[in-house]
Motif scaffolding. Structure first.
Motif, short mmCIF file in Angstrom:
data_model
loop_
_atom_site.label_atom_id
_atom_site.label_comp_id
_atom_site.label_asym_id
_atom_site.label_seq_id
_atom_site.Cartn_x
_atom_site.Cartn_y
_atom_site.Cartn_z
N GLY A 279 0.81 -1.22 0.00
CA GLY A 279 0.00 0.00 0.00
C GLY A 279 0.84 1.26 0.00
N VAL A 280 1.98 1.23 0.68
CA VAL A 280 2.89 2.39 0.68
C VAL A 280 3.44 2.62 -0.72
CG1 VAL A 280 5.07 3.28 1.56
CG2 VAL A 280 3.47 2.16 3.11
N HIS A 281 3.85 1.55 -1.39
CA HIS A 281 4.36 1.70 -2.76
C HIS A 281 3.27 2.22 -3.70
CE1 HIS A 281 8.45 0.09 -2.45
NE2 HIS A 281 7.97 -0.78 -1.58
N GLN A 282 2.05 1.76 -3.50
CA GLN A 282 0.97 2.25 -4.35
C GLN A 282 0.71 3.74 -4.09
OE1 GLN A 282 -2.47 -0.16 -5.10
NE2 GLN A 282 -3.87 1.56 -4.84
N LEU A 283 0.77 4.14 -2.80
CA LEU A 283 0.55 5.55 -2.47
C LEU A 283 1.63 6.42 -3.10
CD1 LEU A 283 -1.28 7.44 -0.87
CD2 LEU A 283 0.19 7.09 1.11
N ARG A 284 2.87 5.96 -3.06
CA ARG A 284 3.94 6.72 -3.69
C ARG A 284 3.77 6.75 -5.20
NH1 ARG A 284 9.32 6.48 -5.69
NH2 ARG A 284 10.51 8.29 -4.94
N SER A 285 3.29 5.64 -5.76
CA SER A 285 3.03 5.60 -7.20
C SER A 285 1.99 6.64 -7.60
CB SER A 285 2.57 4.20 -7.60
OG SER A 285 2.16 4.15 -8.95
N GLU A 286 0.95 6.77 -6.80
CA GLU A 286 -0.09 7.75 -7.10
C GLU A 286 0.44 9.17 -7.02
OE1 GLU A 286 -3.00 6.68 -4.25
OE2 GLU A 286 -3.73 4.93 -5.35
N ALA A 287 1.33 9.43 -6.04
CA ALA A 287 1.93 10.75 -5.95
C ALA A 287 2.82 11.05 -7.15
CB ALA A 287 2.74 10.87 -4.65
N LEU A 288 3.57 10.04 -7.61
CA LEU A 288 4.44 10.22 -8.77
C LEU A 288 3.64 10.47 -10.04
CD1 LEU A 288 7.05 7.43 -7.97
CD2 LEU A 288 7.51 9.89 -8.03
N VAL A 289 2.48 9.81 -10.15
CA VAL A 289 1.62 10.03 -11.32
C VAL A 289 1.16 11.47 -11.36
CG1 VAL A 289 -0.65 9.51 -12.26
CG2 VAL A 289 0.88 7.66 -11.65
N ARG A 290 0.79 12.01 -10.19
CA ARG A 290 0.35 13.39 -10.15
C ARG A 290 1.44 14.36 -10.60
NH1 ARG A 290 -5.17 14.14 -9.64
NH2 ARG A 290 -6.00 12.50 -8.30
N LEU A 291 2.70 13.96 -10.39
CA LEU A 291 3.83 14.78 -10.82
C LEU A 291 4.23 14.51 -12.26
CD1 LEU A 291 6.00 14.55 -7.58
CD2 LEU A 291 5.04 16.64 -8.55
N GLY A 292 3.56 13.56 -12.90
CA GLY A 292 3.87 13.25 -14.28
C GLY A 292 5.05 12.32 -14.45
N LEU A 293 5.52 11.69 -13.38
CA LEU A 293 6.67 10.78 -13.45
C LEU A 293 6.16 9.35 -13.62
CD1 LEU A 293 8.73 12.39 -10.53
CD2 LEU A 293 8.98 12.79 -13.00
N TYR A 294 5.70 9.04 -14.81
CA TYR A 294 5.01 7.76 -15.03
C TYR A 294 5.94 6.56 -14.99
CZ TYR A 294 1.29 10.89 -16.43
OH TYR A 294 0.34 11.88 -16.43
N GLY A 295 7.19 6.74 -15.41
CA GLY A 295 8.12 5.62 -15.34
C GLY A 295 8.38 5.18 -13.91
N GLU A 296 8.66 6.16 -13.03
CA GLU A 296 8.87 5.83 -11.62
C GLU A 296 7.59 5.30 -10.97
OE1 GLU A 296 10.98 8.77 -9.27
OE2 GLU A 296 11.65 9.76 -11.11
N ALA A 297 6.46 5.87 -11.37
CA ALA A 297 5.18 5.41 -10.82
C ALA A 297 4.92 3.96 -11.19
CB ALA A 297 4.05 6.30 -11.33
N THR A 298 5.26 3.60 -12.42
CA THR A 298 5.07 2.21 -12.85
C THR A 298 5.98 1.27 -12.08
OG1 THR A 298 4.50 2.98 -15.07
CG2 THR A 298 5.09 0.67 -14.85
N ALA A 299 7.21 1.70 -11.81
CA ALA A 299 8.13 0.86 -11.03
C ALA A 299 7.60 0.64 -9.62
CB ALA A 299 9.51 1.53 -10.98
N GLU A 300 7.01 1.68 -9.02
CA GLU A 300 6.43 1.53 -7.68
C GLU A 300 5.22 0.59 -7.72
OE1 GLU A 300 7.43 2.72 -4.68
OE2 GLU A 300 9.24 3.41 -5.69
N ALA A 301 4.43 0.69 -8.78
CA ALA A 301 3.26 -0.19 -8.91
C ALA A 301 3.70 -1.64 -9.08
CB ALA A 301 2.39 0.25 -10.08
N ARG A 302 4.78 -1.86 -9.79
CA ARG A 302 5.32 -3.23 -9.93
C ARG A 302 5.76 -3.78 -8.58
NH1 ARG A 302 6.16 -4.32 -15.36
NH2 ARG A 302 6.51 -2.50 -16.70
N GLU A 303 6.39 -2.91 -7.77
CA GLU A 303 6.84 -3.34 -6.45
C GLU A 303 5.65 -3.70 -5.57
OE1 GLU A 303 9.82 -4.47 -3.93
OE2 GLU A 303 9.99 -3.73 -6.00
N ALA A 304 4.56 -2.96 -5.71
CA ALA A 304 3.36 -3.27 -4.93
C ALA A 304 2.81 -4.64 -5.30
CB ALA A 304 2.30 -2.19 -5.15
N VAL A 305 2.79 -4.94 -6.59
CA VAL A 305 2.33 -6.26 -7.04
C VAL A 305 3.24 -7.36 -6.52
CG1 VAL A 305 1.99 -7.71 -9.08
CG2 VAL A 305 1.17 -5.36 -9.09
N LYS A 306 4.54 -7.10 -6.50
CA LYS A 306 5.49 -8.10 -6.03
C LYS A 306 5.30 -8.39 -4.53
CE LYS A 306 9.61 -7.51 -7.49
NZ LYS A 306 10.99 -6.95 -7.65
#
Length: 430
Positions: A279-306
């Motif tokens: 959940g923490v990784h997903q929350l950070r991913s959502e914050a990164l999306v808001r900043l337009g950093l989609y590559g980093e956001a996707t990496a955080e979302a992958r970590e959440a799935v893992k």
């Protein structure tokens, strides 16, 4: 069995006379205090987690003070609960006995002893029996008489909460005033057993360990609160167009996440694995999306799935991000993983149908729709109509706003749907 000879032996073995009041052991007091402190601390944590009135304060270093505050309140509450006024207040539930034994077991006197608001005469006690759970049963025939098949249960004392010599002293005090006292073999064995060297030390070490874990819990959870707050404020600032301020909040949250106490056991368990860490990784991913950093956001979302592979919500979140970046094969792979993890759920199947509906091949959409309908008929609905009438089975689904926009924007071929899916700062107005 009579206690004439064994009572004298017990009195001789007792290393100290029965004191007034009879205190509990330090380890018992500590363990009881830790348990109640944990409950009160969780109430404090939930009050903060469920509201935002504290957002103007940095709470990352207030965890340990909060533990001490909860411990202080717990101590006085426990002392009151075993006091006469507390026992009277709790009488409808505890029948005059202490709601919990914390600081003292009982108060002995010349004529008898007091447990809560219950006063028992020494010479009214006819039997003492130790249960398998370590409770001392105080039984009397003062009301039922000798003709009754068994004596009446007067009290149940948690005798294990006091030191061994005080247990012996209590039984000896009763036996001195009641020569015909009857005990059971389990109690006799307990009194005859020699005191184990180091037993008190081991109990004390256990209580100290629990106290350290509680302090670690307080520190770690309040830092967790502050980290989540900063990620949330980062999203709010980016949504309002304040990208610089949003980045500041993100950096503060990252500092907390990346610099935990090296010896913190709770932090490693809380943020190292499981749904909370995901959940923490997903929350950070959502914050990164808001900043337009989609590559980093996707990496955080992958970590959440893992970290939480069985939670299909994380698969769907990653699928939306991949779809936003037009990585459709991997996006569909995440949807298939969600379907595999939740075979009786409709939502992942709607995701797949929505992606197919966004493509020109309508034949594939119809084929997958029929496949999914057959699967749900086998796994959920069964043969209808069902008996008894009204017993047809149904789907339990929860839709978040991202789910609704992802699915229906594709079904209706609406523009701007990709930005909506990923939570980009600029939303399309429909």
């Amino acid at each position: 069995m009579t206690r004439n000879e064994s009572a004298a032996a017990s009195e001789a073995k007792s290393t100290s006379p029965l004191v007034s009041p009879v205190p509990t052991t330090a380890s018992h007091r500590c363990c009881t205090l830790v348990g109640i402190t944990f409950v009160l601390f969780e109430c404090i944590f939930l009050s903060l987690y469920s509201s935002d009135y504290w957002f103007g304060c940095n709470v990352s270093w207030l965890g340990i003070p909060a533990i001490f505050l909860a411990a202080t309140v717990s101590h006085f509450m426990l002392r009151w609960l075993e006091s006469p006024s507390g026992c009277r207040f709790m009488a409808p539930i505890s029948k005059g006995k202490p709601a919990t034994v914390y600081w003292q077991l009982l108060l002995p006197g010349d004529s008898g002893f007091i447990f809560g608001t219950k006063h028992v005469l020494w010479d009214s006690v006819d039997e003492l029996k130790l249960t398998i759970f370590g409770n001392l049963l105080v039984l009397s025939r003062a009301v039922c008489g000798q003709e009754a098949p068994s004596a009446d249960l007067v009290l149940k004392l948690p005798i294990g909460t006091v030191a061994t010599h005080l247990q012996s002293g209590l039984v000896s005090a009763v036996a001195a005033r009641k020569p015909q006292l009857v005990t059971n073999p389990r109690l006799e064995k307990r009194l005859a057993a020699p005191a184990l060297k180091g037993a008190a030390l081991v109990q004390s070490l256990g209580a100290i360990f629990m106290s350290l874990i509680l302090l670690d819990l307080g520190h770690s959870t309040f830092r967790f609160l502050e980290m989540n707050k900063q990620y949330y404020l980062s999203q709010i600032a980016a949504k309002d167009g304040q990208l610089g301020k949003s980045r500041q909040h993100l950096d503060r949250a990252d500092r907390i996440a990346h610099h935990p106490l090296p010896f913190s056991w709770v932090t490693s368990k809380l943020l190292g694995a499981g749904a909370v860490a995901a959940g923490v990784h997903q929350l950070r991913s959502e914050a990164l999306v808001r900043l337009g950093l989609y590559g980093e956001a996707t990496a955080e979302a992958r970590e959440a799935v893992k970290l939480s592979p069985d939670s299909f919500r994380f698969n769907l979140r990653l699928s939306r991000l991949l779809a936003f970046q037009n990585t459709m094969p991997e996006s569909r792979a995440q949807i298939r993983a969600a379907i595999k993890n939740h075979k009786d759920s409709l939502l992942p199947r709607l995701y797949m149908l929505a992606e197919l509906a966004d493509q020109p091949n309508s034949a594939e959409l119809s084929r997958f729709y029929q496949i999914y309908l057959d699967e749900l008929s086998d796994k959920v609905f069964g043969v209808e109509p069902a008996w008894p009438p009204g017993g047809n089975r149904f789907l339990h689904e929860i839709f978040y706003s991202d789910d609704v926009t992802f699915i229906f924007n594709r079904f209706f071929h609406l523009k701007g749907s990709l930005a909506d899916d990923a939570g980009a700062p600029e939303k399309s107005h429909i």
